[in-house]
Design a protein around this motif. Structure first.
Motif, short mmCIF file in Angstrom:
data_model
loop_
_atom_site.label_atom_id
_atom_site.label_comp_id
_atom_site.label_asym_id
_atom_site.label_seq_id
_atom_site.Cartn_x
_atom_site.Cartn_y
_atom_site.Cartn_z
N SER A 91 0.80 -1.22 0.00
CA SER A 91 0.00 0.00 0.00
C SER A 91 0.83 1.28 0.00
CB SER A 91 -0.93 0.02 1.23
OG SER A 91 -0.17 -0.04 2.43
N VAL A 92 2.15 1.15 0.05
CA VAL A 92 3.04 2.31 0.04
C VAL A 92 4.20 2.02 -0.92
CG1 VAL A 92 2.48 3.11 2.37
CG2 VAL A 92 4.30 1.42 2.04
N GLU A 93 5.06 3.02 -1.07
CA GLU A 93 6.20 2.83 -1.98
C GLU A 93 7.45 2.31 -1.28
OE1 GLU A 93 5.68 6.28 -5.25
OE2 GLU A 93 5.57 6.94 -3.15
N ALA A 94 7.49 2.47 0.05
CA ALA A 94 8.64 1.99 0.81
C ALA A 94 8.22 1.73 2.24
CB ALA A 94 9.78 3.01 0.78
N VAL A 95 8.89 0.79 2.88
CA VAL A 95 8.73 0.57 4.32
C VAL A 95 10.12 0.53 4.94
CG1 VAL A 95 6.53 -0.66 4.14
CG2 VAL A 95 8.68 -1.96 4.07
N LEU A 96 10.22 1.00 6.18
CA LEU A 96 11.49 1.01 6.89
C LEU A 96 11.26 0.59 8.33
CD1 LEU A 96 14.55 1.75 6.50
CD2 LEU A 96 13.98 3.95 7.53
N GLY A 97 12.01 -0.41 8.77
CA GLY A 97 11.93 -0.87 10.14
C GLY A 97 13.12 -0.38 10.93
N ALA A 98 12.90 0.52 11.86
CA ALA A 98 14.00 1.08 12.64
C ALA A 98 14.48 0.08 13.68
CB ALA A 98 13.55 2.36 13.34
N ALA A 99 15.78 0.17 14.00
CA ALA A 99 16.37 -0.61 15.08
C ALA A 99 16.62 0.29 16.28
CB ALA A 99 17.67 -1.26 14.61
N LEU A 100 16.66 -0.30 17.44
CA LEU A 100 16.83 0.48 18.67
C LEU A 100 18.13 1.26 18.71
CD1 LEU A 100 15.45 -1.91 21.46
CD2 LEU A 100 14.43 0.23 20.63
N ASP A 101 19.15 0.77 18.00
CA ASP A 101 20.46 1.42 18.05
C ASP A 101 20.58 2.59 17.07
OD1 ASP A 101 20.63 0.15 15.62
OD2 ASP A 101 22.38 -1.07 16.13
N GLY A 102 19.50 2.92 16.38
CA GLY A 102 19.53 4.03 15.43
C GLY A 102 19.68 3.60 13.99
N GLY A 103 19.93 2.33 13.76
CA GLY A 103 19.99 1.80 12.40
C GLY A 103 18.61 1.34 11.94
N TRP A 104 18.60 0.38 11.04
CA TRP A 104 17.33 -0.22 10.62
C TRP A 104 17.52 -1.71 10.37
CZ3 TRP A 104 17.94 -2.12 5.67
CH2 TRP A 104 18.78 -1.42 4.79
N TRP A 105 16.43 -2.46 10.57
CA TRP A 105 16.49 -3.91 10.39
C TRP A 105 15.85 -4.36 9.10
CZ3 TRP A 105 11.93 -6.67 9.96
CH2 TRP A 105 10.77 -6.03 10.41
#
Length: 226
Positions: free
Chosen positions: A130-144
């Motif tokens: 339903s969107v063009e991108a998804v991003l899963g943030a990580a607790l350390d400031g990065g992403w998973w």
């Protein structure tokens, strides 16, 4: 059908999860990495309606659980990682997937989140519909996880500094600068250091990862003491 892209490194002692040392030894850290990867592969394989692809660096011969990993990867498309740094390797992996599977969306994960389940991965795939991108943030400031309806947009990763406390924020900004409508996935803790390993193992106590972390914990208890 969405391509579920796993970016991983062969679990060779001294080459993976070195930030777990100490308290883990290089061999123990490699066993933990192998367990995390095998749990991740199982979750991907059990996720309905996806095409599994592995972008790989290293060799299975000399890796911990090499034979079991080779068996787990039966039927997977495997790509060699190419590039001088992580951002370049990720961008190149997306580009190869885009060429091999034209028109398919791509959801990418790593081997640092063995708490992932098929249900959580399936939910991320549905969100990308339903969107063009998804991003899963990580607790350390990065992403998973990063998902792209058009994986060719992954060229933006070449300009985002990786493995910093600002990587997640920088990636989100880069997606916005491309004009991509982006949705956030749940925040997860990835496994970098020993406290991360303990916390993630506690959240999935029945997995291979938790068993390997538990084995290291037992080795840390002085003999003759409970």
């Amino acid at each position: 059908m969405t391509v579920l892209l796993v970016v991983a490194k062969a679990p060779v002692p001294g080459a993976v999860k070195t930030r777990l040392c100490p308290p883990a030894s290089p061999a123990q850290a490699a066993r933990i990495a192998a367990a995390a990867l095998r749990d991740t592969l199982d979750a991907v394989r059990a996720t309905p309606g996806v095409t599994p692809v592995l972008a790989w660096t290293g060799r299975l011969d000399g890796a911990v659980d090499g034979a079991a990993l080779a068996e787990a990867l039966t039927g997977w498309t495997m790509l060699a990682q190419r590039g001088a740094d992580l951002g370049e390797r990720l961008a190149n992996a997306y580009a190869e997937v885009a060429a091999a599977y034209p028109g398919r969306p791509v959801l990418q994960i790593g081997m640092d989140t063995p708490q992932l389940t098929p249900a959580r991965l399936a939910a991320a795939v549905r969100r990308l519909d339903s969107v063009e991108a998804v991003l899963g943030a990580a607790l350390d400031g990065g992403w998973w996880s990063l998902g792209l309806r058009d994986p060719r947009h992954a060229t933006l990763l070449r300009t985002v500094p990786m493995s910093t406390p600002e990587t997640g924020r920088g990636t989100w900004s880069a997606l916005g600068e491309r004009g991509l409508r982006t949705a956030a996935l749940p925040v997860l803790r990835d496994v970098d250091e020993w406290p991360d390993a303990l916390a993630v193992a506690a959240s999935v106590p029945s997995g291979r990862f938790a068993r390997q972390v538990g084995a290291v914990r037992r080795d840390l208890v002085p003999r003759g003491r409970g």
